[in-house]
Design a protein around this motif. Sequence first.
Motif, PDB file in Angstrom:
ATOM      1  N   TYR A 172      41.857 -46.143 -68.685  1.00 37.25           N
ATOM      2  CA  TYR A 172      42.686 -45.013 -68.246  1.00 37.25           C
ATOM      3  C   TYR A 172      42.292 -43.791 -69.061  1.00 37.25           C
ATOM      4  O   TYR A 172      42.159 -43.860 -70.279  1.00 37.25           O
ATOM      5  CB  TYR A 172      44.168 -45.290 -68.512  1.00 37.25           C
ATOM      6  CG  TYR A 172      44.850 -46.121 -67.461  1.00 37.25           C
ATOM      7  CD1 TYR A 172      44.788 -47.518 -67.489  1.00 37.25           C
ATOM      8  CD2 TYR A 172      45.573 -45.512 -66.441  1.00 37.25           C
ATOM      9  CE1 TYR A 172      45.430 -48.280 -66.533  1.00 37.25           C
ATOM     10  CE2 TYR A 172      46.228 -46.281 -65.472  1.00 37.25           C
ATOM     11  CZ  TYR A 172      46.145 -47.651 -65.519  1.00 37.25           C
ATOM     12  OH  TYR A 172      46.783 -48.403 -64.569  1.00 37.25           O
TER      13      TYR A 172
ATOM     14  N   PRO B 159      44.924 -33.110 -69.557  1.00 35.88           N
ATOM     15  CA  PRO B 159      46.023 -32.188 -69.229  1.00 35.88           C
ATOM     16  C   PRO B 159      46.221 -32.012 -67.729  1.00 35.88           C
ATOM     17  O   PRO B 159      47.253 -31.526 -67.300  1.00 35.88           O
ATOM     18  CB  PRO B 159      45.572 -30.876 -69.883  1.00 35.88           C
ATOM     19  CG  PRO B 159      44.690 -31.304 -71.003  1.00 35.88           C
ATOM     20  CD  PRO B 159      43.972 -32.523 -70.493  1.00 35.88           C
ATOM     21  N   TYR B 160      45.238 -32.381 -66.915  1.00 31.65           N
ATOM     22  CA  TYR B 160      45.452 -32.206 -65.478  1.00 31.65           C
ATOM     23  C   TYR B 160      45.081 -33.420 -64.633  1.00 31.65           C
ATOM     24  O   TYR B 160      44.810 -33.290 -63.454  1.00 31.65           O
ATOM     25  CB  TYR B 160      44.757 -30.943 -64.965  1.00 31.65           C
ATOM     26  CG  TYR B 160      43.331 -30.777 -65.416  1.00 31.65           C
ATOM     27  CD1 TYR B 160      43.044 -30.001 -66.527  1.00 31.65           C
ATOM     28  CD2 TYR B 160      42.298 -31.398 -64.725  1.00 31.65           C
ATOM     29  CE1 TYR B 160      41.739 -29.853 -66.951  1.00 31.65           C
ATOM     30  CE2 TYR B 160      40.993 -31.246 -65.149  1.00 31.65           C
ATOM     31  CZ  TYR B 160      40.721 -30.473 -66.258  1.00 31.65           C
ATOM     32  OH  TYR B 160      39.427 -30.326 -66.673  1.00 31.65           O
ATOM     33  N   SER B 161      45.094 -34.596 -65.233  1.00 30.38           N
ATOM     34  CA  SER B 161      44.874 -35.781 -64.395  1.00 30.38           C
ATOM     35  C   SER B 161      45.087 -37.065 -65.184  1.00 30.38           C
ATOM     36  O   SER B 161      45.064 -37.054 -66.414  1.00 30.38           O
ATOM     37  CB  SER B 161      43.450 -35.795 -63.832  1.00 30.38           C
ATOM     38  OG  SER B 161      42.522 -35.890 -64.893  1.00 30.38           O
ATOM     39  N   ILE B 162      45.312 -38.141 -64.445  1.00 27.03           N
ATOM     40  CA  ILE B 162      45.125 -39.470 -65.022  1.00 27.03           C
ATOM     41  C   ILE B 162      44.048 -40.112 -64.166  1.00 27.03           C
ATOM     42  O   ILE B 162      44.197 -40.219 -62.948  1.00 27.03           O
ATOM     43  CB  ILE B 162      46.406 -40.318 -64.974  1.00 27.03           C
ATOM     44  CG1 ILE B 162      47.490 -39.705 -65.866  1.00 27.03           C
ATOM     45  CG2 ILE B 162      46.106 -41.749 -65.461  1.00 27.03           C
ATOM     46  CD1 ILE B 162      48.789 -40.489 -65.873  1.00 27.03           C
ATOM     47  N   GLU B 163      42.947 -40.468 -64.796  1.00 30.88           N
ATOM     48  CA  GLU B 163      41.879 -41.098 -64.031  1.00 30.88           C
ATOM     49  C   GLU B 163      41.710 -42.526 -64.493  1.00 30.88           C
ATOM     50  O   GLU B 163      42.055 -42.878 -65.615  1.00 30.88           O
ATOM     51  CB  GLU B 163      40.572 -40.326 -64.226  1.00 30.88           C
ATOM     52  CG  GLU B 163      40.591 -39.005 -63.494  1.00 30.88           C
ATOM     53  CD  GLU B 163      39.425 -38.131 -63.886  1.00 30.88           C
ATOM     54  OE1 GLU B 163      38.280 -38.536 -63.642  1.00 30.88           O
ATOM     55  OE2 GLU B 163      39.670 -37.055 -64.458  1.00 30.88           O
TER      56      GLU B 163
ATOM     57  N   PHE C  70      53.299 -34.667 -70.743  1.00 32.89           N
ATOM     58  CA  PHE C  70      52.693 -33.722 -69.804  1.00 32.89           C
ATOM     59  C   PHE C  70      53.172 -32.301 -70.075  1.00 32.89           C
ATOM     60  O   PHE C  70      52.830 -31.372 -69.368  1.00 32.89           O
ATOM     61  CB  PHE C  70      53.027 -34.135 -68.369  1.00 32.89           C
ATOM     62  CG  PHE C  70      52.684 -35.567 -68.083  1.00 32.89           C
ATOM     63  CD1 PHE C  70      51.369 -35.995 -68.129  1.00 32.89           C
ATOM     64  CD2 PHE C  70      53.672 -36.505 -67.792  1.00 32.89           C
ATOM     65  CE1 PHE C  70      51.039 -37.322 -67.894  1.00 32.89           C
ATOM     66  CE2 PHE C  70      53.352 -37.827 -67.558  1.00 32.89           C
ATOM     67  CZ  PHE C  70      52.033 -38.235 -67.608  1.00 32.89           C
ATOM     68  N   ASP C  71      53.997 -32.157 -71.092  1.00 30.17           N
ATOM     69  CA  ASP C  71      54.641 -30.883 -71.386  1.00 30.17           C
ATOM     70  C   ASP C  71      54.605 -30.705 -72.908  1.00 30.17           C
ATOM     71  O   ASP C  71      55.031 -31.593 -73.651  1.00 30.17           O
ATOM     72  CB  ASP C  71      56.082 -30.987 -70.863  1.00 30.17           C
ATOM     73  CG  ASP C  71      56.877 -29.715 -71.033  1.00 30.17           C
ATOM     74  OD1 ASP C  71      56.556 -28.925 -71.935  1.00 30.17           O
ATOM     75  OD2 ASP C  71      57.829 -29.524 -70.261  1.00 30.17           O
TER      76      ASP C  71
ATOM     77  N   PHE D  16      59.228 -37.436 -65.540  1.00 27.96           N
ATOM     78  CA  PHE D  16      58.105 -36.535 -65.311  1.00 27.96           C
ATOM     79  C   PHE D  16      57.506 -36.083 -66.634  1.00 27.96           C
ATOM     80  O   PHE D  16      56.727 -35.148 -66.681  1.00 27.96           O
ATOM     81  CB  PHE D  16      58.573 -35.298 -64.533  1.00 27.96           C
ATOM     82  CG  PHE D  16      59.107 -35.632 -63.170  1.00 27.96           C
ATOM     83  CD1 PHE D  16      58.311 -36.249 -62.230  1.00 27.96           C
ATOM     84  CD2 PHE D  16      60.424 -35.334 -62.840  1.00 27.96           C
ATOM     85  CE1 PHE D  16      58.801 -36.559 -60.966  1.00 27.96           C
ATOM     86  CE2 PHE D  16      60.924 -35.639 -61.585  1.00 27.96           C
ATOM     87  CZ  PHE D  16      60.113 -36.256 -60.645  1.00 27.96           C
ATOM     88  N   ASP D  17      57.910 -36.731 -67.731  1.00 28.51           N
ATOM     89  CA  ASP D  17      57.607 -36.153 -69.035  1.00 28.51           C
ATOM     90  C   ASP D  17      56.461 -36.792 -69.806  1.00 28.51           C
ATOM     91  O   ASP D  17      55.679 -36.091 -70.413  1.00 28.51           O
ATOM     92  CB  ASP D  17      58.866 -36.115 -69.894  1.00 28.51           C
ATOM     93  CG  ASP D  17      59.784 -35.001 -69.434  1.00 28.51           C
ATOM     94  OD1 ASP D  17      60.671 -35.276 -68.609  1.00 28.51           O
ATOM     95  OD2 ASP D  17      59.576 -33.860 -69.854  1.00 28.51           O
TER      96      ASP D  17
END
Lengths: 493, 453
Positions: free
Chosen positions: B221, B225-229, B19-20, B192-193
């Motif tokens: 899945y 960059p801004y979600s897991i759907e 995520f980074d 969180f990574d």
Amino acid sequence: MVKVLLIGDASREHAIADAFVRSTHEPKLYAAMSRKNPGIARLCKRTGGDVAIGNIDDPNFVVRAALEFHVDFAFVGPEEPLFHGISDALEEAGVPCVGAKRNMALVEMSKAFMRRLMWKYKIPGRLRFKAFKSLEDAVAYVNEYAESVAIKPARQAGGKGVKVIADLQVYLSKEKREVKAEHVKTVYEKHMAVYDDIDDKVLIEERVEGPEYTLQAFTDGRTVLPLPAVQDNKNAYEMDIGPETGGMGSIAGPGWLLPFLTEEEYKQSVEIIQSVVEALWKETGVRYKGVISGQMMLTALWGPTIIEFYSRFGDPEACNVLPYMEADIVEISEAIIDERLNTIKVSFPDIATVVKAIAPKGYPDHRDLARGHPVFIDEEAIKKRGCKVYYGSLDERSDGTIVTAGSRIAEIVAAAPTIPEASEIAESCVQYVRLLDGWGVFHRSDIGSEVLLRKRIEQAQLIREIYRYRLSKGLIGRAIDWIPGRGKIEYEF
Amino acid sequence: MRSSWGGRLLAGVIGIYAFDKLWKMARFTYYGLLALQNRGQETAGIVTCHEDGLSEYKGRNTVDRVFLEEKLSSMRGWLAIGCVDAEVRHEESIQPVIVNKPVKLAFCMDGKALNWREVAAKEGVSAEGDVNVIAAILSKHIDKYGPLDGAVRLLEILKGGYCFVALTEKGEMIAARSPSGVKPLVIGSFGFDYGVVASESCAIDVIGADYKADVFPGEVYLFTPYSIEKARVQSDEVTYCSFEYVYLARPDSYINDISVYEVRMRIGEVLAEEHPVEGDVVIGVPETAIPFAMAYSNKTKIPIAMGFVRTGPHVRSAIKPTQFERLVGVQLKLNPIKNAIKGKRVILIDDSVVRGNTTKNTVTLMRNKLGVKEVHVRIGSPKIVSHCPFGVEVPPEDELIARHLTDEEVAAVVGADSFHWLSLNGLVKAIGLPRSMLCLGCFTSEYPSCLKI
């Protein structure tokens, strides 16, 4: 009639406002906000109060609002105004304030100050740490020593910039060391760049693991009046996957404890907070008047351990306790101001609560995408299901439209005999928070679920067995290491 | 791991999503693939995604021989997918494959889509081999319907047993498991990574992340960059591969949220219940059959002993292409410890017998050179009598010893005093799932309905 000024504009403040509105003293509620939170604004209007919109981090603005509204006292929701000395300024202007003075709020603002204080007074639940002023020193330290660490901005930076790296596989160490060093730079160049009110820049702490929980309390600097333990969920996505957020939802109860927390652990947590409040008094001669919260973790080192302090309620954690608190917040506020909090009793019904935050897509790391979307919240439908909803990061424009401001849109609160039941009820209300332009929202359906709860209980049991073993060996507050070639090293905490 | 199993095992896949952007995930993928090496040893590949697009690094060999330290260290990218494959493929089909148009993406899969030719014809896609074709269709679907709906539509039309992981140039990662659930897929995370998906949970452990859950059959899945759907395709019939538990998966993995080790221990217990025998010592053939032997010993109170020592590197000899190579592999791995078994009545536990010649070899060696008194062979798998439509290659049916000989005849062929298989019901009991939820095709010749297209 009592007149109260509330400072802040998030869900937490909406929950505080709601508590004031329920007071039998029927206070007139005023609010100072940076953006117009429609929920808070409506409650103010209902009590005959008013709102002032401006920069709440600016003490002049807040003092002006307090004087203009002729309020009897102020209640501060978020931390930044406290860091900017709002309580000090209000008191100078003759307005008493529930909210830590700047010197007291340092316990949250400066993570290095907090750690040094805990070490100086030998308060249990402390961690080994190093604070750095120079970037070069911090990077050198990371490259040479740091293994499993938490790297944090030395100042509270809106909960951002914390990176926790478990570095246990030597074959992945090189990449992890690079990430740690890069992150230290990011903390300097990004997270700390906007702050000039603190000398330390970066804090490197030993990494600990275990279940986390928040213990929130009122205090007048003499008495600590704790509230039920709450657990927030920080990962953005389900199953604890995803980047760190301010909190996607929280659970509490039934009663004062959590299913994975023992009474003994709760008591120890309260004692830690009491010790810190007392230490602050000894350091400064000033009484801490306001709210203090320990963001705690059950660790193998101590059992209850301090990760960070808040000089305010947690958000969303405030929403688990305030709506169900059986005590009058006006009376509590006056008791804090008069330093007679020992006369106040709070109780809670024996119920479980679950809070679910709903966030626009883009939160937490791409807030530019998350901003400016029109919102509709079907409050009637939520009420019909027996839940409460608190408005979050929203802005009501002059034409009455409500748009997202980049963070969590709203928090839904449900209560039931058990956490999974409350979770299901809250879940059924999530659909009533919508964006009108088709932009997506997300929330975590797993918060409060049977599955996640079982994982927390298992994790806590694992940690509990280790710290109890350490206790039986006299190893709490002490560590023994063997460094080949150097010999035995004993640390006294 | 040694087995008398004679086929390729298809593939192991992994996808890592940080995520980074600070992270470089190539080495994490490498170690994840090393953990999945049991699923394929012919080719290995990694594709990463970074500011300038996709980078690939692939080759024909085991993971430790394909990837060179220097190049791996310099490989950029905070997103990565990787694959180990047991299938000998054309150069352009080594997984992960890259499709350039219309949406540029990397793609790898484990398992088989049975109607890929028909789907390709319908979609107007022409490419060499199933993986390239399916990747090309996914690319088209993403272009038309977006990544989540595109993958969902692919799952709806592709029949079979498979899992795939794809990485687009735009930095989206898709992980999907076919509605039949035949092939395994799990999900995990590191603080969180980063999030990670992999064929087996052991890959998640090895890269220091936490196993979180099984990816359900039919689940897709999408990491952005801004979600897991997430989306889920209707599963009419879930049929988990039972052979994962007997042989394919590593014992430290969870498959369908069930511990493989625990199943193997239960298999050993069931074997002891079904086929007890007097003996002095229990020996397991390394390495798959070791838990079977341990549990057999625990149950019967007959002591277990260390029977064999390996020479040379760890190779899964069973998946070597020729009989000669398999025998070399087995013999190098099976140097017996004479003093553990000499003069004793030995209960030899193995994981499976396909053609019978490696077992015969072992038993003959034990009798002729080591002087054991008796040899009783117990197999921790039911009889293998039929092919696998999902890609686990079984030799032609006229080579399968279990299909043609009785237990007594097998005993005579391999030179054992007695010889018994685990029963089919015994396997079902050991796995602990209802029989209707398992694919037992290689043991029964009855296949799940997802084959009926």
